[in-house]
Design a protein around this motif. Structure first.
Motif, PDB file in Angstrom:
ATOM      1  N   LEU A  80     -90.440  48.670 -21.717  1.00  0.00           N
ATOM      2  CA  LEU A  80     -90.408  49.212 -22.854  1.00  0.00           C
ATOM      3  C   LEU A  80     -89.995  51.000 -23.147  1.00  0.00           C
ATOM      4  CD1 LEU A  80     -93.430  48.129 -22.738  1.00  0.00           C
ATOM      5  CD2 LEU A  80     -94.881  49.576 -23.680  1.00  0.00           C
ATOM      6  N   GLN A  81     -89.962  51.894 -24.483  1.00  0.00           N
ATOM      7  CA  GLN A  81     -88.769  52.784 -24.151  1.00  0.00           C
ATOM      8  C   GLN A  81     -89.662  53.177 -24.819  1.00  0.00           C
ATOM      9  OE1 GLN A  81     -84.834  51.307 -25.536  1.00  0.00           O
ATOM     10  NE2 GLN A  81     -84.445  50.026 -23.834  1.00  0.00           N
ATOM     11  N   SER A  82     -88.948  54.222 -24.151  1.00  0.00           N
ATOM     12  CA  SER A  82     -89.642  55.725 -24.981  1.00  0.00           C
ATOM     13  C   SER A  82     -88.145  57.412 -25.019  1.00  0.00           C
ATOM     14  CB  SER A  82     -90.838  56.708 -23.449  1.00  0.00           C
ATOM     15  OG  SER A  82     -90.701  58.415 -24.220  1.00  0.00           O
ATOM     16  N   ARG A  83     -88.612  57.966 -26.363  1.00  0.00           N
ATOM     17  CA  ARG A  83     -87.829  59.120 -26.466  1.00  0.00           C
ATOM     18  C   ARG A  83     -88.734  60.183 -26.273  1.00  0.00           C
ATOM     19  NH1 ARG A  83     -86.957  55.457 -30.765  1.00  0.00           N
ATOM     20  NH2 ARG A  83     -84.706  54.221 -31.096  1.00  0.00           N
ATOM     21  N   GLU A  84     -88.017  61.602 -26.377  1.00  0.00           N
ATOM     22  CA  GLU A  84     -88.537  62.702 -25.736  1.00  0.00           C
ATOM     23  C   GLU A  84     -89.928  63.125 -26.661  1.00  0.00           C
ATOM     24  OE1 GLU A  84     -87.369  66.740 -24.542  1.00  0.00           O
ATOM     25  OE2 GLU A  84     -86.252  66.120 -25.784  1.00  0.00           O
ATOM     26  N   GLY A  85     -91.243  63.146 -26.452  1.00  0.00           N
ATOM     27  CA  GLY A  85     -91.587  64.147 -26.797  1.00  0.00           C
ATOM     28  C   GLY A  85     -92.311  63.329 -27.757  1.00  0.00           C
ATOM     29  N   ARG A  86     -91.984  64.173 -29.766  1.00  0.00           N
ATOM     30  CA  ARG A  86     -92.318  62.835 -30.460  1.00  0.00           C
ATOM     31  C   ARG A  86     -90.920  62.812 -31.376  1.00  0.00           C
ATOM     32  NH1 ARG A  86     -98.116  62.842 -31.508  1.00  0.00           N
ATOM     33  NH2 ARG A  86     -99.443  63.811 -29.861  1.00  0.00           N
ATOM     34  N   ARG A  87     -90.311  62.588 -30.502  1.00  0.00           N
ATOM     35  CA  ARG A  87     -89.010  62.243 -31.140  1.00  0.00           C
ATOM     36  C   ARG A  87     -88.874  61.255 -32.476  1.00  0.00           C
ATOM     37  NH1 ARG A  87     -84.882  65.639 -30.567  1.00  0.00           N
ATOM     38  NH2 ARG A  87     -84.864  66.940 -28.560  1.00  0.00           N
ATOM     39  N   LEU A  88     -88.002  60.663 -32.944  1.00  0.00           N
ATOM     40  CA  LEU A  88     -87.922  59.672 -33.544  1.00  0.00           C
ATOM     41  C   LEU A  88     -87.008  58.755 -33.383  1.00  0.00           C
ATOM     42  CD1 LEU A  88     -89.931  60.023 -37.158  1.00  0.00           C
ATOM     43  CD2 LEU A  88     -91.501  58.961 -35.287  1.00  0.00           C
ATOM     44  N   ALA A  89     -85.572  59.648 -33.199  1.00  0.00           N
ATOM     45  CA  ALA A  89     -84.391  59.051 -32.835  1.00  0.00           C
ATOM     46  C   ALA A  89     -84.340  59.763 -31.574  1.00  0.00           C
ATOM     47  CB  ALA A  89     -83.569  59.404 -34.060  1.00  0.00           C
ATOM     48  N   GLY A  90     -82.759  59.415 -30.753  1.00  0.00           N
ATOM     49  CA  GLY A  90     -82.310  60.332 -29.672  1.00  0.00           C
ATOM     50  C   GLY A  90     -82.492  59.106 -28.743  1.00  0.00           C
ATOM     51  N   PRO A  91     -81.807  59.694 -27.599  1.00  0.00           N
ATOM     52  CA  PRO A  91     -81.507  58.655 -26.604  1.00  0.00           C
ATOM     53  C   PRO A  91     -82.271  58.272 -26.269  1.00  0.00           C
ATOM     54  CG  PRO A  91     -81.140  61.190 -26.031  1.00  0.00           C
ATOM     55  CD  PRO A  91     -81.497  61.041 -26.801  1.00  0.00           C
ATOM     56  N   VAL A  92     -82.578  57.759 -24.627  1.00  0.00           N
ATOM     57  CA  VAL A  92     -83.846  57.256 -24.120  1.00  0.00           C
ATOM     58  C   VAL A  92     -84.536  58.112 -22.967  1.00  0.00           C
ATOM     59  CG1 VAL A  92     -85.157  55.065 -22.693  1.00  0.00           C
ATOM     60  CG2 VAL A  92     -83.899  54.503 -25.344  1.00  0.00           C
ATOM     61  N   VAL A  93     -85.751  58.550 -22.856  1.00  0.00           N
ATOM     62  CA  VAL A  93     -85.925  59.215 -21.434  1.00  0.00           C
ATOM     63  C   VAL A  93     -86.372  58.953 -20.352  1.00  0.00           C
ATOM     64  CG1 VAL A  93     -85.472  61.876 -22.972  1.00  0.00           C
ATOM     65  CG2 VAL A  93     -87.754  59.980 -22.733  1.00  0.00           C
TER      66      VAL A  93
END
Length: 469
Positions: A80-93
């Motif tokens: 499972l991958q996650s972006r920062e906070g409530r971002r819907l786009a952007g790098p995986v953190v």
């Protein structure tokens, strides 16, 4: 446009009017992932709270970082991958993969750090049910790890205004026990696994919180060194009221207000107009609008129609008029003037959740002699706090044992954010936020530093004097 279309629009507008912000309940997560929810700890001691959401697991760390692990390609056994906070786009953190639930193993990578194995944090958790005013409520007692010796502090979590399950939503149920503070969390009436009707009656909700405290004590007799309430948002009204009706030892109010519920709408309207560049002359006119809508809401739509019509007639064609938003003022101002009052009343009655518009928090706060901690978001748009801060500082000046912390650059929920046009993307809680809450509960008082927080400790003075307001 046909009259029936106008009527439909009017009814749709009315049906969206709400006392406080609400969130729709999220769809159930697959059991293969839902069973992974809980508190985890990596080999280096990093504590991770995982809570179920519609398409993944929302995670939070003690340092405030967080996001949502989402299922990729519909396969729950994949990483499972996650972006920062409530971002819907952007790098995986962050990434995470899970063994079957009965193996209690997770592999997690945070940022550029190494991938680490994590295991369940051995918190003691007990599911339970209790009653308040004849209504069955679903609860959970979470105790620190078995390494703790002797009684520990207890925090009863008091809800905000949303309809979500407290058992599914609140990371404090993991992050406080990880720091030695027991938690009792429950689904408020009409939500999650609890019975009854959803309500925003502060007095009723305070009674439920008092019942939760009593039940927690029954579950763990003589196990708590001190007990109190931790209220978030609307819980900033309910928590202190519950403390005033019990033998609680403390109360914590997180991003709450020391004004009444009607002030929330008024201040939102004024702040939005200020942000759009309007001056004091327009703000004075907007106050006429919020006074009219407040009268409507507080009277149960039996008074205020004439005042609302007068505001329309005086200001309805001015450019700022359609810019009003707020909790309900903008919506009420957009109801067509021809809409029958009986229809407005009927639809409003269907949406009524018993909000305590008449509740004034200051008499309760003035009378409390137990320590209070108020944590305020510096840029809170949902609960504007200029007047709240003035009142809290007046309580301090009058000798109340009240500690105050303000996190600059944060919005409602004590979230750091990124501006995106008129919207804000919530990113994380600031470092030091969760640590401060736990430290204060264990030993009231603000000592040392907690990240970016501006600390205003309670003055060392007589706590019996009544403060000016």
């Amino acid at each position: 446009m046909p009259a029936c279309r106008f009527l439909a629009l009017a009814m749709a507008a009315l049906l969206t009017v709400t006392a406080c912000s609400r969130e729709q309940p999220e769809a159930e997560l697959s059991e293969a992932l839902a069973c992974q929810a809980g508190a985890w700890v990596t080999a280096d001691g990093t504590v991770v709270s995982l809570l179920p959401v519609d398409d993944g697991l929302r995670w939070r760390l003690l340092d405030g970082r967080g996001g949502k692990f989402q299922v990729q390609d519909g396969a729950p056994d994949d990483a499972l991958q996650s972006r920062e906070g409530r971002r819907l786009a952007g790098p995986v953190v962050a990434t995470a993969s899970f063994a079957p639930c009965d193996e209690a193993r997770m592999r997690i990578q945070l940022g550029d750090g190494p991938a680490e194995d994590a295991t369940r944090l051995p918190l003691v958790q007990r599911e339970t049910r209790f009653t308040s005013d004849g209504v069955g409520l679903q609860g959970r007692l979470v105790l620190p790890t078995g390494e703790a010796t002797g009684p520990v502090p207890l925090a009863v979590l008091v809800h905000g205004s949303g309809r979500e399950s407290g058992l599914d939503e609140y990371p404090l149920q993991h992050l406080l026990p990880a720091q030695g503070v027991a938690v009792f969390v429950y689904d408020k009436r009409g939500t999650g696994g609890s019975d009854g009707d959803y309500s925003q009656d502060f007095r009723l909700l305070a009674a439920d919180a008092v019942a939760a405290l009593a039940h927690a004590r029954q579950l763990h007799p003589d196990g708590f060194s001190r007990v109190g309430f931790v209220g978030t948002s609307q819980g900033g009204w309910v928590g202190p009221l519950a403390a005033s009706r019990s033998d609680a030892d403390y109360v914590v109010a997180l991003y709450g207000m020391a004004e009444n519920a009607l002030a929330e709408d008024r201040e939102q309207v004024l702040n939005d107009l200020r942000a759009k560049g309007y001056g004091d002359d327009v703000l004075a006119k907007a106050r006429e609008a919020t006074d009219a809508t407040a009268l409507l809401m507080a009277s149960g739509f039996t008074r205020g129609f004439d005042e609302l019509q007068a505001v329309h007639e005086r200001h309805g064609r001015e450019p700022w008029f359609d810019a009003m938003q707020g909790e309900f003022t903008g919506q009420l101002m957009r109801i067509p003037a021809w809409t029958p009052r009986w229809l407005v009343r009927r639809i409003a009655a269907r949406q009524d959740v018993g909000t305590s518009w008449d509740y004034e928090p200051m008499p309760v706060l003035q009378a409390l002699v137990v320590p209070q901690l108020w944590v305020i978001a510096g840029d809170d748009r949902q609960a504007p706090n200029v007047e709240t801060l003035r009142r809290l500082r007046a309580l301090q000046a009058g000798g109340r044992p009240l500690d105050l912390a303000v996190f600059p650059g944060t919005d409602h929920g004590i979230y750091e954010y990124e501006q995106d046009g008129d919207d804000r993307i919530m990113l994380r809680n600031p470092d030091g936020y969760f640590r401060m809450i736990a430290d204060w509960i264990k030993t009231p008082g603000l000592r040392g530093a907690y990240g970016s927080a501006i600390l205003e400790p309670a003055p060392a003075s007589d706590t019996t004097a009544a403060p000016p307001v």
